[in-house]
Design an enzyme around this catalytic site. Structure first.
Site, short mmCIF file in Angstrom:
data_model
loop_
_atom_site.label_atom_id
_atom_site.label_comp_id
_atom_site.label_asym_id
_atom_site.label_seq_id
_atom_site.Cartn_x
_atom_site.Cartn_y
_atom_site.Cartn_z
N TYR A 261 1.26 2.85 8.24
CA TYR A 261 -0.13 2.82 8.18
C TYR A 261 -0.63 2.42 9.76
O TYR A 261 -1.61 1.95 9.97
CB TYR A 261 -0.82 1.83 7.28
CG TYR A 261 -0.48 2.12 5.85
CD1 TYR A 261 -0.70 3.15 5.14
CD2 TYR A 261 0.66 1.43 5.31
CE1 TYR A 261 -0.48 3.32 4.00
CE2 TYR A 261 1.14 1.63 4.01
CZ TYR A 261 0.39 2.77 3.34
OH TYR A 261 1.02 2.68 1.95
N HIS B 81 7.46 2.20 2.57
CA HIS B 81 6.13 2.49 3.28
C HIS B 81 5.07 1.23 2.69
O HIS B 81 4.35 1.76 2.25
CB HIS B 81 5.59 3.82 2.72
CG HIS B 81 4.72 4.40 3.53
ND1 HIS B 81 3.53 4.21 3.52
CD2 HIS B 81 4.68 5.30 4.86
CE1 HIS B 81 2.73 4.87 4.57
NE2 HIS B 81 3.67 5.35 5.32
N HIS C 52 1.70 15.05 10.75
CA HIS C 52 2.52 14.90 9.69
C HIS C 52 3.22 15.80 9.04
O HIS C 52 2.68 17.10 9.11
CB HIS C 52 1.68 14.29 8.60
CG HIS C 52 0.77 12.89 8.80
ND1 HIS C 52 -0.20 12.93 9.91
CD2 HIS C 52 1.15 11.52 8.49
CE1 HIS C 52 -0.77 11.50 10.01
NE2 HIS C 52 0.39 10.61 9.25
N ASP D 253 5.38 11.87 10.82
CA ASP D 253 5.65 10.80 9.74
C ASP D 253 5.92 11.80 8.37
O ASP D 253 5.07 12.64 8.11
CB ASP D 253 4.60 10.06 9.58
CG ASP D 253 4.39 9.13 10.89
OD1 ASP D 253 5.16 9.21 11.70
OD2 ASP D 253 3.39 8.28 10.83
#
Length: 258
Positions: free
Chosen positions: A154, A117, A207, A62
């Site tokens: 999330y 986001h 990430h 991500d």
């Protein structure tokens, strides 16, 4: 023996109590019924992993904020001959267009991670669609291809989010193996966590900005390969055709679509 005689006032009080009790009972029954109906409503679950006999797994990254490590991660993936999936936020693509192009040119999936986001469940239907489309348009402008994979920021989703994604002809994709790299575990801790949880069809979450991810990534790749697994991007991991997801988010292809 005592005999009680109800006065007119007493009868009125008694009647009021009975009426209030009946009203309260009606509200309770109505509330309970609604709760049962809500609980019985089928839940649309994203794809967390895939039902497969093949020992294939996918690594996904991500990208929402920083960009200091992207070039290093791409170099490692290239050296290890691994294709992965990067979920990009539209705002991130605005800031780092060259990195978006580099990810695509290296043969990795470029997925949609929303435009700004947000918590998608808190948005109106119109704004959900806007988040999806705006990010897709930005990525298509840079790579020539619109994403077909979406990961909710999330990990936040509900039926409305999943349905919005499907209405854009996209797959809503989560993960079943979390490296927890954002908590800055040691490379060894990440390796142990991933190798203990991985299974055929697993999707690993990492990430592009976590502190120890560049050091851990080549070790993770080697450890997973030693277990007999092959790395593929999520677009190749997902089978084609009509599908369902079970209560664990495992993707199953419908028999009549094979």
């Amino acid at each position: 023996m005592k005999i009680y005689t109800l006065t007119k006032r007493g009868l009125l009080i008694l009647f009021s109590c009975v009426l209030l009790g009946a009203t309260a009972l009606t509200v309770l029954i109505s509330t309970t019924t609604k709760a049962v109906e809500t609980a019985a409503e089928p839940r649309d679950i994203p794809i967390y992993c895939v039902e497969t006999d093949k020992k294939q797994v996918a690594i996904s990254f991500d990208a929402a904020w920083g960009n200091e490590q992207t070039e290093t991660l791409l170099k490692i993936l290239s050296d290890k001959n691994v294709k992965s999936t990067f979920f990009l936020v539209g705002d991130w693509a605005d800031k780092y267009p060259d990195s978006v192009k580099a990810i695509a040119n290296a043969g990795h999936d470029v997925g949609n991670h929303s435009d700004t986001h947000p918590y998608m469940t808190q948005l109106s239907s119109e704004d959900k669609t806007k988040e999806l489309r705006n990010c897709n348009e930005k990525i298509k402008e840079l790579t020539g291809v619109a994403p077909t994979l979406f990961r909710p920021p999330y990990g936040d989703y509900d039926n409305a989010v999943v349905n919005a994604v499907k209405s854009e002809n996209m797959y809503c994709v989560q993960w079943d193996v979390d490296s927890l790299d954002w908590k800055d575990p040691t490379p060894r801790q990440m390796i142990e966590r991933i190798t203990s949880k991985i299974a055929p069809g697993s999707i690993i979450l990492m990430h592009n900005g976590a502190k120890n991810t560049p050091e851990a990534l080549p070790l993770i790749i080697d450890a997973v390969r030693e277990m007999g697994y092959e790395f593929v991007p999520i677009s190749q991991l997902l089978p084609k055709g009509e599908y369902t997801t079970d209560h664990e988010g495992r993707m199953h292809i419908k028999a009549d679509s094979q």
